[in-house]
Scaffold this motif. Structure first.
Motif, PDB file in Angstrom:
ATOM      1  N   LEU A  48       0.836  -1.199   0.000  1.00 29.43           N
ATOM      2  CA  LEU A  48       0.000   0.000   0.000  1.00 29.43           C
ATOM      3  C   LEU A  48       0.873   1.253   0.000  1.00 29.43           C
ATOM      4  N   GLY A  49       1.940   1.248   0.798  1.00 25.07           N
ATOM      5  CA  GLY A  49       2.868   2.382   0.825  1.00 25.07           C
ATOM      6  C   GLY A  49       3.604   2.555  -0.495  1.00 25.07           C
ATOM      7  N   TYR A  50       4.086   1.441  -1.086  1.00 23.85           N
ATOM      8  CA  TYR A  50       4.751   1.517  -2.388  1.00 23.85           C
ATOM      9  C   TYR A  50       3.810   2.087  -3.448  1.00 23.85           C
ATOM     10  N   ASP A  51       2.566   1.630  -3.451  1.00 26.25           N
ATOM     11  CA  ASP A  51       1.597   2.111  -4.435  1.00 26.25           C
ATOM     12  C   ASP A  51       1.317   3.602  -4.255  1.00 26.25           C
ATOM     13  N   ALA A  52       1.202   4.047  -3.003  1.00 20.13           N
ATOM     14  CA  ALA A  52       0.941   5.465  -2.748  1.00 20.13           C
ATOM     15  C   ALA A  52       2.104   6.318  -3.238  1.00 20.13           C
ATOM     16  N   LEU A  53       3.343   5.896  -2.957  1.00 23.08           N
ATOM     17  CA  LEU A  53       4.495   6.668  -3.424  1.00 23.08           C
ATOM     18  C   LEU A  53       4.609   6.635  -4.947  1.00 23.08           C
ATOM     19  N   LEU A  54       4.279   5.503  -5.561  1.00 19.50           N
ATOM     20  CA  LEU A  54       4.333   5.408  -7.016  1.00 19.50           C
ATOM     21  C   LEU A  54       3.318   6.354  -7.658  1.00 19.50           C
ATOM     22  N   PHE A  82       2.452  16.771   1.267  1.00 16.11           N
ATOM     23  CA  PHE A  82       2.775  15.347   1.233  1.00 16.11           C
ATOM     24  C   PHE A  82       1.897  14.585   2.214  1.00 16.11           C
ATOM     25  N   LYS A  83       1.751  15.130   3.411  1.00 17.09           N
ATOM     26  CA  LYS A  83       0.933  14.476   4.440  1.00 17.09           C
ATOM     27  C   LYS A  83      -0.501  14.290   3.957  1.00 17.09           C
ATOM     28  N   THR A  84      -1.070  15.337   3.372  1.00 17.00           N
ATOM     29  CA  THR A  84      -2.453  15.263   2.902  1.00 17.00           C
ATOM     30  C   THR A  84      -2.620  14.230   1.803  1.00 17.00           C
ATOM     31  N   GLU A  88      -4.343  10.468   1.990  1.00 11.19           N
ATOM     32  CA  GLU A  88      -5.473  10.190   1.093  1.00 11.19           C
ATOM     33  C   GLU A  88      -5.250   8.874   0.342  1.00 11.19           C
ATOM     34  N   TYR A  89      -4.039   8.664  -0.162  1.00 10.15           N
ATOM     35  CA  TYR A  89      -3.750   7.431  -0.899  1.00 10.15           C
ATOM     36  C   TYR A  89      -3.716   6.213   0.012  1.00 10.15           C
ATOM     37  N   LEU A  90      -3.276   6.374   1.248  1.00 10.91           N
ATOM     38  CA  LEU A  90      -3.279   5.245   2.185  1.00 10.91           C
ATOM     39  C   LEU A  90      -4.688   4.793   2.525  1.00 10.91           C
ATOM     40  N   ARG A  91      -5.636   5.707   2.466  1.00 10.85           N
ATOM     41  CA  ARG A  91      -6.997   5.384   2.884  1.00 10.85           C
ATOM     42  C   ARG A  91      -7.948   5.086   1.721  1.00 10.85           C
ATOM     43  N   LEU A  92      -7.417   5.035   0.498  1.00 11.27           N
ATOM     44  CA  LEU A  92      -8.255   4.654  -0.633  1.00 11.27           C
ATOM     45  C   LEU A  92      -8.670   3.194  -0.493  1.00 11.27           C
ATOM     46  N   HIS A  93      -9.896   2.891  -0.871  1.00  9.88           N
ATOM     47  CA  HIS A  93     -10.355   1.505  -0.803  1.00  9.88           C
ATOM     48  C   HIS A  93     -11.376   1.268  -1.901  1.00  9.88           C
ATOM     49  N   LEU A 100      -8.476   1.761   6.260  1.00  7.87           N
ATOM     50  CA  LEU A 100      -7.410   1.697   7.253  1.00  7.87           C
ATOM     51  C   LEU A 100      -7.180   3.080   7.843  1.00  7.87           C
ATOM     52  N   ASP A 101      -7.841   3.381   8.939  1.00  3.50           N
ATOM     53  CA  ASP A 101      -7.661   4.669   9.602  1.00  3.50           C
ATOM     54  C   ASP A 101      -6.606   4.610  10.691  1.00  3.50           C
ATOM     55  N   SER A 102      -6.067   3.447  10.951  1.00  6.79           N
ATOM     56  CA  SER A 102      -5.151   3.307  12.069  1.00  6.79           C
ATOM     57  C   SER A 102      -3.692   3.343  11.645  1.00  6.79           C
TER      58      SER A 102
END
Length: 182
Positions: A48-54, A82-84, A88-93, A100-102
């Protein structure tokens, strides 16, 4: 009475004892995790982190040599942007999965510094999620996600960090993001 009836009785009692011992063993044994089972959620968070950075490092325009929004954020030292966007990308579903809010994160940038002809590596804090001291306490391991980001002009390092020994040439910087569950 014959011997055949006694044999059936002994066989039935033995079968019952075997079933009881098997049930006792199964229900009292601990669950054994294999290495693949224990780290599946960690691998999902890492992906999920790799996808958000990509997604952040993909240029918006198809013009050659156009910068991505991630490179622009790093050049302008926009940790808030960057934080915003990263949150946003971490919480896409997809709508069928749980949001994933945690997840918390901390981003650090590593860059090249030339000081008197010698090159060294410098790091500085770039951004983090809204962290309180309580959210820093976790039993889950932090997952490291990294991405090299191409900066066509590293002159921003002098203006934003207040130093004059930074290399102003184009360079790759390493963005490391640690992600963990609260």
């Amino acid at each position: 009475m014959n011997d055949e009836g006694q044999l059936y009785t002994i066989e039935g009692i033995t079968a019952g004892v075997i079933m009881l011992v098997t049930a006792f063993t199964i229900f009292n044994s601990g669950i054994v995790y294999t290495p693949g089972d224990a780290h599946i959620s960690d691998m999902q968070i890492q992906q999920l982190g790799y996808d958000a950075l990509l997604m952040m490092d993909t240029p918006d325009e198809s013009v050659s040599l156009s910068q991505s929004s991630l490179a622009e954020m790093i050049q302008s030292n926009d940790g808030g942007g960057f934080k915003t966007q990263f949150n946003e990308y971490l919480r896409l579903h997809t709508g069928t999965t749980k949001v994933l809010d945690s997840l918390e994160f901390n981003a650090t940038i590593f860059n090249r510094v030339t000081n008197g002809g010698a090159e060294t590596i410098h790091s500085y804090h770039f951004s983090n999620s809204t962290m309180s001291e309580v959210s820093l306490l976790t039993r889950e391991p932090a997952i490291s996600v990294t991405r090299y980001v191409w900066l066509s002009d590293a002159n921003y390092l002098n203006t934003h960090l207040g130093a004059d020994e930074y290399d102003n040439d184009a360079q790759l910087v390493l963005l490391e993001v640690l992600i963990w569950r609260r």
